[in-house]
Design a protein around this motif. Structure first.
Motif, PDB file in Angstrom:
ATOM      1  N   TYR A  79      33.931  30.539 -40.253  1.00  0.00           N
ATOM      2  CA  TYR A  79      33.147  31.749 -39.990  1.00  0.00           C
ATOM      3  C   TYR A  79      32.063  31.431 -38.969  1.00  0.00           C
ATOM      4  O   TYR A  79      31.442  30.363 -39.002  1.00  0.00           O
ATOM      5  CB  TYR A  79      32.524  32.275 -41.279  1.00  0.00           C
ATOM      6  N   LEU A  80      31.864  32.385 -38.052  1.00  0.00           N
ATOM      7  CA  LEU A  80      30.864  32.233 -37.006  1.00  0.00           C
ATOM      8  C   LEU A  80      30.025  33.498 -36.930  1.00  0.00           C
ATOM      9  O   LEU A  80      30.400  34.537 -37.476  1.00  0.00           O
ATOM     10  CB  LEU A  80      31.525  31.984 -35.641  1.00  0.00           C
ATOM     11  N   VAL A  81      28.888  33.408 -36.227  1.00  0.00           N
ATOM     12  CA  VAL A  81      28.037  34.578 -36.024  1.00  0.00           C
ATOM     13  C   VAL A  81      28.820  35.626 -35.232  1.00  0.00           C
ATOM     14  O   VAL A  81      29.520  35.296 -34.270  1.00  0.00           O
ATOM     15  CB  VAL A  81      26.745  34.196 -35.271  1.00  0.00           C
ATOM     16  N   GLY A  82      28.701  36.893 -35.641  1.00  0.00           N
ATOM     17  CA  GLY A  82      29.457  37.966 -35.019  1.00  0.00           C
ATOM     18  C   GLY A  82      28.723  38.689 -33.905  1.00  0.00           C
ATOM     19  O   GLY A  82      27.579  38.376 -33.573  1.00  0.00           O
ATOM     20  N   SER A  83      29.396  39.681 -33.337  1.00  0.00           N
ATOM     21  CA  SER A  83      28.877  40.391 -32.173  1.00  0.00           C
ATOM     22  C   SER A  83      27.653  41.245 -32.476  1.00  0.00           C
ATOM     23  O   SER A  83      26.808  41.461 -31.609  1.00  0.00           O
ATOM     24  CB  SER A  83      29.973  41.277 -31.575  1.00  0.00           C
ATOM     25  N   THR A  84      27.536  41.743 -33.715  1.00  0.00           N
ATOM     26  CA  THR A  84      26.403  42.597 -34.048  1.00  0.00           C
ATOM     27  C   THR A  84      25.081  41.879 -33.844  1.00  0.00           C
ATOM     28  O   THR A  84      24.135  42.429 -33.266  1.00  0.00           O
ATOM     29  CB  THR A  84      26.495  43.092 -35.497  1.00  0.00           C
ATOM     30  N   LEU A  85      25.010  40.625 -34.297  1.00  0.00           N
ATOM     31  CA  LEU A  85      23.765  39.872 -34.155  1.00  0.00           C
ATOM     32  C   LEU A  85      23.479  39.558 -32.700  1.00  0.00           C
ATOM     33  O   LEU A  85      22.324  39.570 -32.266  1.00  0.00           O
ATOM     34  CB  LEU A  85      23.827  38.583 -34.974  1.00  0.00           C
ATOM     35  N   ALA A  86      24.534  39.268 -31.931  1.00  0.00           N
ATOM     36  CA  ALA A  86      24.324  39.001 -30.515  1.00  0.00           C
ATOM     37  C   ALA A  86      23.754  40.231 -29.812  1.00  0.00           C
ATOM     38  O   ALA A  86      22.852  40.139 -28.976  1.00  0.00           O
ATOM     39  CB  ALA A  86      25.641  38.587 -29.864  1.00  0.00           C
ATOM     40  N   THR A  87      24.259  41.398 -30.180  1.00  0.00           N
ATOM     41  CA  THR A  87      23.769  42.640 -29.581  1.00  0.00           C
ATOM     42  C   THR A  87      22.320  42.893 -29.950  1.00  0.00           C
ATOM     43  O   THR A  87      21.490  43.223 -29.111  1.00  0.00           O
ATOM     44  CB  THR A  87      24.628  43.827 -30.034  1.00  0.00           C
ATOM     45  N   LEU A  88      22.005  42.713 -31.229  1.00  0.00           N
ATOM     46  CA  LEU A  88      20.631  42.928 -31.676  1.00  0.00           C
ATOM     47  C   LEU A  88      19.684  41.924 -31.037  1.00  0.00           C
ATOM     48  O   LEU A  88      18.568  42.273 -30.641  1.00  0.00           O
ATOM     49  CB  LEU A  88      20.549  42.833 -33.203  1.00  0.00           C
ATOM     50  N   GLY A  89      20.136  40.672 -30.932  1.00  0.00           N
ATOM     51  CA  GLY A  89      19.290  39.650 -30.333  1.00  0.00           C
ATOM     52  C   GLY A  89      18.958  39.944 -28.883  1.00  0.00           C
ATOM     53  O   GLY A  89      17.849  39.697 -28.421  1.00  0.00           O
ATOM     54  N   SER A  90      19.922  40.498 -28.158  1.00  0.00           N
ATOM     55  CA  SER A  90      19.680  40.808 -26.755  1.00  0.00           C
ATOM     56  C   SER A  90      18.732  41.979 -26.581  1.00  0.00           C
ATOM     57  O   SER A  90      18.263  42.248 -25.476  1.00  0.00           O
ATOM     58  CB  SER A  90      21.012  41.121 -26.052  1.00  0.00           C
ATOM     59  N   ARG A  91      18.450  42.709 -27.676  1.00  0.00           N
ATOM     60  CA  ARG A  91      17.549  43.855 -27.607  1.00  0.00           C
ATOM     61  C   ARG A  91      16.161  43.534 -28.138  1.00  0.00           C
ATOM     62  O   ARG A  91      15.380  44.427 -28.437  1.00  0.00           O
ATOM     63  CB  ARG A  91      18.148  45.025 -28.395  1.00  0.00           C
TER      64      ARG A  91
END
Length: 258
Positions: A79-91
Motif C-alpha cells: 500500500y502506498l499514499v494515494g492521489s487524494t493526499l497528493a492533490t490536497l498537499g499541492s493545495r
C-alpha cells in the motif's frame, strides 16, 4: 453513533466520549498515512501493524476506508499514499496576511539583488514555500517545496529550526552544539542574517533572515539564492532590509489578531 477502534458502532453516552473516540479513529488513520508517507516502496499490512502498533483488524479496516477515498492505493500486496493526499498537499496555502506582507518586499529584493528570492515557513517539520520571485518578473508561485534532505544545512533551514527550541534537534544532524549555540546567538541579534556558502549544495549560496511578529516570534524566513561559489556581501544587507519591511507590514496586518 460512531465507529470504535475495534470496528463496532457504539452509541455514545456523553458528547465528550464521542469526540474522544472519533479522535482515536482519526489518529489511527493518520498514523497509517504518516507511516506510508515515509515508505516510498509501500508497505504490506503486517509491516503497517508493526510500524503503527495498531491491531491487524484495525489496520485492515482503515486501509479499506482509505482505499475508497483514494487516500491510499494498492500495488500488489503493498500500500502506498494515494492521489487524494497528493492533490490536497499541492493545495497547501500560506496565511493570507503573511502572503500579502511579503509580496512587495520579495519582488523588490529580487530586483535589487538580482537573485531568486523565496519565503518559507516551518510546517510540521517541513519548509513549504510561501512565495518565490525572480529578478524583474511579476511572477510569484505558491507551492510546497521539499527541502527535507538538506534543510538543516540551508540558510533558511537554520533560521527556521534555530528560532524554535523544539526543532533544534534537526540541526544536530549537520552541526555541532558549539555551532548551534553560535547560530542561536546570531539569530538573537537585532538584524540577524544567516549565510550559506555552499553548505547545502555545491555552487549555490544563500542569505536568509527571520520574519518576526511584533512579539518576536519567528513565523517565516526570507532567503536570496545565487548560483555562485561566493555570496556578495550586499545581498545579505538587502535581505536584512527586506525582512525589516516585511516585519513592519506584518505589524500592521491582520496577523495581530491571530
Amino acid at each position: 453513533m460512531f465507529l470504535s477502534d475495534d470496528g463496532d458502532f457504539v452509541q455514545p453516552t456523553e458528547g465528550a466520549a464521542s469526540v474522544d473516540s472519533s479522535r482515536t479513529v482519526l489518529q489511527g488513520a493518520f498514523s497509517i498515512l504518516e507511516t506510508l508517507a515515509h515508505a516510498p516502496e509501500g508497505l504490506r499490512v503486517m509491516e503497517l501493524v508493526v510500524a503503527t502498533g495498531l491491531p491487524k483488524t484495525t489496520v485492515r479496516r482503515h486501509i479499506a476506508q482509505l482505499l475508497e477515498m483514494n487516500a491510499v492505493r494498492r500495488v500488489g500486496t503493498r500500500y502506498l499514499v494515494g492521489s487524494t493526499l497528493a492533490t490536497l498537499g499541492s493545495r497547501w496555502q500560506p496565511d493570507a496576511a503573511l502572503r500579502r506582507a511579503v509580496t512587495g518586499p520579495v519582488h523588490r529584493l529580487a530586483d535589487l539583488s538580482r537573485t531568486m528570492v523565496a519565503v518559507h515557513v516551518l510546517e510540521a517539520g517541513q519548509l513549504p514555500m510561501v512565495t518565490v520571485a525572480i529578478p524583474h518578473s511579476r511572477t510569484a508561485l505558491v507551492q510546497p517545496a521539499d527541502l527535507t534532505e538538506v534543510a538543516a544545512r540551508t540558510a533558511v533551514g537554520r533560521v527556521l529550526f534555530g528560532t524554535q527550541p523544539d526543532q533544534l534537534y534537526r540541526l544536530r544532524e549537520a552541526w555541532s552544539d558549539k555551532e548551534i549555540r553560535r547560530l542561536r546567538t546570531r539569530l538573537a541579534e537585532p538584524r540577524p542574517v544567516v549565510i550559506d556558502q555552499q553548505d547545502a549544495a555545491v555552487g549555490i549560496c544563500c542569505a536568509a533572515a527571520p520574519i518576526r511578529l511584533p512579539n518576536g516570534d519567528c513565523v517565516a524566513a526570507v532567503t536570496a539564492m545565487v548560483l555562485s561559489r561566493t555570496l556578495r556581501p550586499v545581498i545579505a544587507d538587502l535581505v536584512v532590509h527586506a525582512t525589516a519591511d516585511i516585519n513592519r507590514a506584518l505589524a500592521q496586518s491582520e496577523w495581530d489578531a491571530h
